[in-house]
Design an enzyme around this catalytic site. Structure first.
Site, PDB file in Angstrom:
ATOM      1  N   GLY A 194       0.687  -1.103  -0.170  1.00 27.03           N
ATOM      2  CA  GLY A 194       0.008   0.026   0.163  1.00 27.03           C
ATOM      3  C   GLY A 194       0.812   1.265   0.059  1.00 27.03           C
ATOM      4  N   SER A 195       0.397   2.313   0.386  1.00 23.57           N
ATOM      5  CA  SER A 195       0.901   3.755   0.561  1.00 23.57           C
ATOM      6  C   SER A 195       1.906   3.848   1.735  1.00 23.57           C
ATOM      7  CB  SER A 195       0.150   4.759   0.646  1.00 23.57           C
ATOM      8  OG  SER A 195      -0.720   4.760   1.942  1.00 23.57           O
ATOM      9  N   PRO A 196       2.858   4.613   1.301  1.00 24.29           N
ATOM     10  CA  PRO A 196       3.702   4.834   2.621  1.00 24.29           C
ATOM     11  C   PRO A 196       3.238   5.347   3.850  1.00 24.29           C
ATOM     12  CG  PRO A 196       4.864   5.720   0.445  1.00 24.29           C
ATOM     13  CD  PRO A 196       3.166   5.439   0.130  1.00 24.29           C
ATOM     14  N   VAL A 198       0.063   4.515   5.077  1.00 27.78           N
ATOM     15  CA  VAL A 198      -0.393   3.572   5.579  1.00 27.78           C
ATOM     16  C   VAL A 198       0.424   2.530   6.326  1.00 27.78           C
ATOM     17  CG1 VAL A 198      -2.141   1.776   5.705  1.00 27.78           C
ATOM     18  CG2 VAL A 198      -2.565   3.889   4.475  1.00 27.78           C
ATOM     19  N   GLY A 199       1.553   2.426   5.521  1.00 29.34           N
ATOM     20  CA  GLY A 199       2.911   1.717   5.879  1.00 29.34           C
ATOM     21  C   GLY A 199       3.332   2.066   7.291  1.00 29.34           C
ATOM     22  N   GLU A 216       5.649  -3.289   1.150  1.00 26.93           N
ATOM     23  CA  GLU A 216       5.767  -3.012  -0.484  1.00 26.93           C
ATOM     24  C   GLU A 216       4.895  -1.419  -0.546  1.00 26.93           C
ATOM     25  OE1 GLU A 216       7.276  -4.433  -2.485  1.00 26.93           O
ATOM     26  OE2 GLU A 216       7.655  -6.436  -1.741  1.00 26.93           O
TER      27      GLU A 216
END
Length: 474
Positions: A194-196, A198-199, A216
């Site tokens: 997902g996105s940075p 949310v990461g 990822e």
């Protein structure tokens, strides 16, 4: 389904998988292969169901589904089945002289109970690909598919329930509260795509239980187009890599850095290639069955806002720009005259807008990239080996491709993943197996005299001399 029931179901499944994971530590290669073969057989016998489910979510063309969703997974399965036995074998390591008499090896054990949180842009591929690695490593897995692709998520749930017992693999659909409850559990490994932004949330939740993670993520993956290039070849590859799946690809070229003396020629070539791929009969791209749609209204609005912000600040849409809201259609679009003050150059685009910037020399392009967060992918189009090598050495990215883009995702022998802002850890093939495995160091010592006993206290004259020799000679 109520939240209370959902939470209880997650708790019970997690506990049963925790117990199952212990017995899986002694699973054989043949047993793991059988699980993967069952998954492979279901996919092969339900190809049309998979196609229909993904198409229902965002009208992805069937050939794209076959190539970017199904083939990627089946090739991953075949690769794992072929190699599991060798991956599982302990790796012997050499013995240094001070450890004379001992033998050492690395033993690959399953991490245990794992969580896979999948995104919506490739909803089948990015949920089941990591599952292949988890099963190859001997882990249990809970999959949380994206709520934004409900048809595909339902299909994944059906497939998993028909192929596996819930104590081995389970699926939980739902929105943020489901993900939050899953993240509160002490998994042994979390694989998130997902996105940075949310990461960071996932990593913070994992830290509460000291859970290892594979993240990822994405970011702005640049493509550098050197003047020493086959412009037609580059344009064809860029158009496909950028606009496949309507640009909703984490490794799509996010923007182009073009040597200024070929900018106009490249734009003309891109325009021709867009028409060749998506409007060969001159009926309009909106009528093409080969062009996907934006996944939902919210993301279409985000794309509109990016385009409006850019044009208000001086960017020019030299290609495309048409939007049909009723169909979530966004035409392949190319922008020039862009600047870092525009949102389109600050955010990951994740859609069919392609900004073009120019540079005068390679050093300038390298400096621009190095002033940004490290990207997930870097693309170099050049016939000069010297230029390509200079860029590869002087920049940092999760992966890189010379004279193509996106295709490195299909190479199972390469590690796939980001660096820093674009991700942590690697996936695919052997690297995916390692992500879900603990590389346990094992040393077997002989019984009786060993050199290290000379270092036991009391530290007499001989012991001191030996310790000094270690510092001097070893």
């Amino acid at each position: 389904m109520t939240e209370k029931f959902n939470s209880l179901s997650i708790d019970n499944t997690f506990n049963s998988q925790k117990s199952k994971s212990i017995s899986l530590r002694s699973s054989t290669a043949a047993e793991r292969i059988r699980q993967l073969e069952k998954l492979q057989d279901w996919i092969k016998s339900h190809l049309e169901d998979i196609r229909k489910g993904i198409f229902a979510d965002f009208k992805k063309p069937y050939p794209e589904i076959d190539a970017s969703e199904i083939f990627v997974v089946t090739s991953e399965i075949k690769h794992a089945i072929k190699n599991i036995e060798s991956w599982m074998k302990p790796t012997k390591v050499s013995t240094p002289l001070p450890m004379l008499g001992s033998n050492s090896h690395i033993q690959y054990e399953p991490k245990g109970t794992t969580l896979i949180i999948a995104p919506w842009n490739y909803p089948f591929n990015l949920a089941i690909g990591p599952l292949v690695s988890a099963l190859a490593a001997g882990c249990t897995a809970i999959i949380k598919p994206s709520e934004m692709t409900p048809h595909t998520s339902a299909l994944i749930k059906r497939m998993i329930e028909e192929v596996f017992e819930p104590e081995l693999v389970a699926v939980f659909e739902g929105e943020v509260e489901v993900a939050q409850h899953l993240l509160s559990k002490p998994f042994d490994h979390i694989f998130f795509t997902g996105s940075p932004a949310v990461g960071k949330i996932v990593m913070k939740a994992a830290a509460e239980n000291l859970t290892s993670v594979t993240l990822e993520l994405g970011g702005k993956s640049p493509a550098i187009i050197d003047s020493h290039v086959d412009i037609q070849d580059a344009a064809s590859k860029i158009v496909w890599g950028k606009y496949v799946n309507c640009g909703q690809t984490c490794i799509a070229p996010d923007y182009l850095l073009v040597q200024e003396n070929i900018k106009n020629e490249l734009i003309e070539a891109i325009q021709v290639k867009i028409k060749e791929m998506y409007d060969p009969k001159n009926k309009g791209i909106s009528q093409s069955k080969d062009y996907a749609r934006i996944v939902n209204d919210r993301h279409l609005k985000r794309m509109k806002n990016l385009l409006q912000d850019a044009t208000l600040k001086g960017a020019k849409a030299v290609i495309g720009g048409e939007i049909l809201e009723a169909e979530n259609y966004f035409e392949p679009t190319v922008l020039t005259e862009v600047s870092d003050k525009m949102d389109v150059m600050e955010e990951e685009i994740f859609g069919p807008i392609l900004p073009i910037m120019t540079y005068t020399n390679t050093t300038e392009a390298i400096q621009y990239i190095n002033n940004k967060p490290k990207p997930l992918a870097l693309y170099i189009f050049s016939n000069s080996e010297e230029v390509a090598n200079t860029i590869l050495i002087q920049t940092s990215s999760g992966g890189a491709v010379v004279n193509d883009c996106v295709v490195h995702f299909l190479q199972n022998e390469l590690p796939f993943g980001g660096v820093n802002n674009s991700g942590i850890g690697k996936a695919h093939g052997h690297f995916g197996f390692l992500a879900f495995s603990n590389e346990k160091a094992v040393l077997e010592q002989r019984v009786g005299f060993i050199p290290s006993k000379s270092l036991y206290p009391p530290y007499n004259f001989i012991g001191k001399k030996i310790s000094q020799a270690l510092l001097k000679w070893f």
